[in-house]
Every structure is written in C-alpha cells, then in structure tokens.
Design a protein around this motif. Structure first.
Motif, mmCIF file in Angstrom:
data_model
loop_
_atom_site.group_PDB
_atom_site.id
_atom_site.type_symbol
_atom_site.label_atom_id
_atom_site.label_comp_id
_atom_site.label_asym_id
_atom_site.label_seq_id
_atom_site.Cartn_x
_atom_site.Cartn_y
_atom_site.Cartn_z
ATOM 1 N N SER A 220 0.844 -1.202 0.000
ATOM 2 C CA SER A 220 0.000 0.000 0.000
ATOM 3 C C SER A 220 0.877 1.249 0.000
ATOM 4 N N ILE A 221 0.286 2.363 -0.351
ATOM 5 C CA ILE A 221 1.001 3.647 -0.304
ATOM 6 C C ILE A 221 1.508 3.888 1.113
ATOM 7 N N ARG A 222 0.695 3.582 2.085
ATOM 8 C CA ARG A 222 1.081 3.773 3.491
ATOM 9 C C ARG A 222 2.338 2.957 3.819
ATOM 10 N N GLU A 223 2.386 1.698 3.367
ATOM 11 C CA GLU A 223 3.566 0.863 3.616
ATOM 12 C C GLU A 223 4.805 1.431 2.930
ATOM 13 N N LEU A 224 4.655 1.860 1.687
ATOM 14 C CA LEU A 224 5.782 2.424 0.948
ATOM 15 C C LEU A 224 6.279 3.714 1.600
ATOM 16 N N MET A 225 5.352 4.552 2.055
ATOM 17 C CA MET A 225 5.742 5.791 2.722
ATOM 18 C C MET A 225 6.493 5.497 4.012
ATOM 19 N N GLU A 226 6.059 4.489 4.756
ATOM 20 C CA GLU A 226 6.723 4.146 6.010
ATOM 21 C C GLU A 226 8.134 3.610 5.749
ATOM 22 N N ILE A 227 8.286 2.776 4.723
ATOM 23 C CA ILE A 227 9.616 2.273 4.351
ATOM 24 C C ILE A 227 10.524 3.438 3.982
ATOM 25 N N ALA A 228 10.018 4.334 3.149
ATOM 26 C CA ALA A 228 10.810 5.490 2.719
ATOM 27 C C ALA A 228 11.157 6.387 3.901
#
Length: 73
Positions: free
Chosen positions: A52-60
């Motif tokens: 999800s976008i949320r997961e990608l944002m957290e990784i970044a």
C-alpha cells in the motif's frame, strides 16, 4: 529529521529501467536537516507493487531517517 514529505512517486519506462539499471518505480521525498531542505530518493521493484502507499511511505520514511541520522544525506 524534520518535515518529511513524499514529493512524488515515479514509474519508470522499460527503456529507462534498462538504460539506467534502476527499479520499477521510485519515491522522491524531502526532509529538513540542519535548517536545509534535502532530497531523498528510493527505488522499488515489482515485488513492491502490492504494498500500500502507506507501507511504501513508512519504508521510505524509515530509510530517510536512517540516512539523515547517519549523516549520509
């Protein structure tokens, strides 16, 4: 690290991926360090499309935080 912000998500064409040897898409973010705006980029592969976008944002955000605390930025 202050003011972490995802600026954009870029999807790369097959031509660009092959030419530059990069992933399928990337995130460009900014953050503030020592009063200066700095840029952070991170590449992702096809395995990350299902996140999800949320997961990608957290990784970044986590990677960007690591970079900023280790003075690599």
């Amino acid at each position: 690290m202050k003011n972490f912000c995802i600026e954009r998500i870029e999807f790369f064409s097959d031509e660009i991926k092959k030419e530059k040897g990069i992933g399928d898409f990337g995130i460009v973010a900014t953050f503030e360090q020592d009063g200066k705006k700095k840029y952070f980029t991170m590449q992702f592969d096809e395995k990350d499309f299902e996140k999800s976008i949320r997961e990608l944002m957290e990784i970044a955000r986590e990677e960007c935080e690591w970079v900023s605390t280790n003075e690599i930025a």
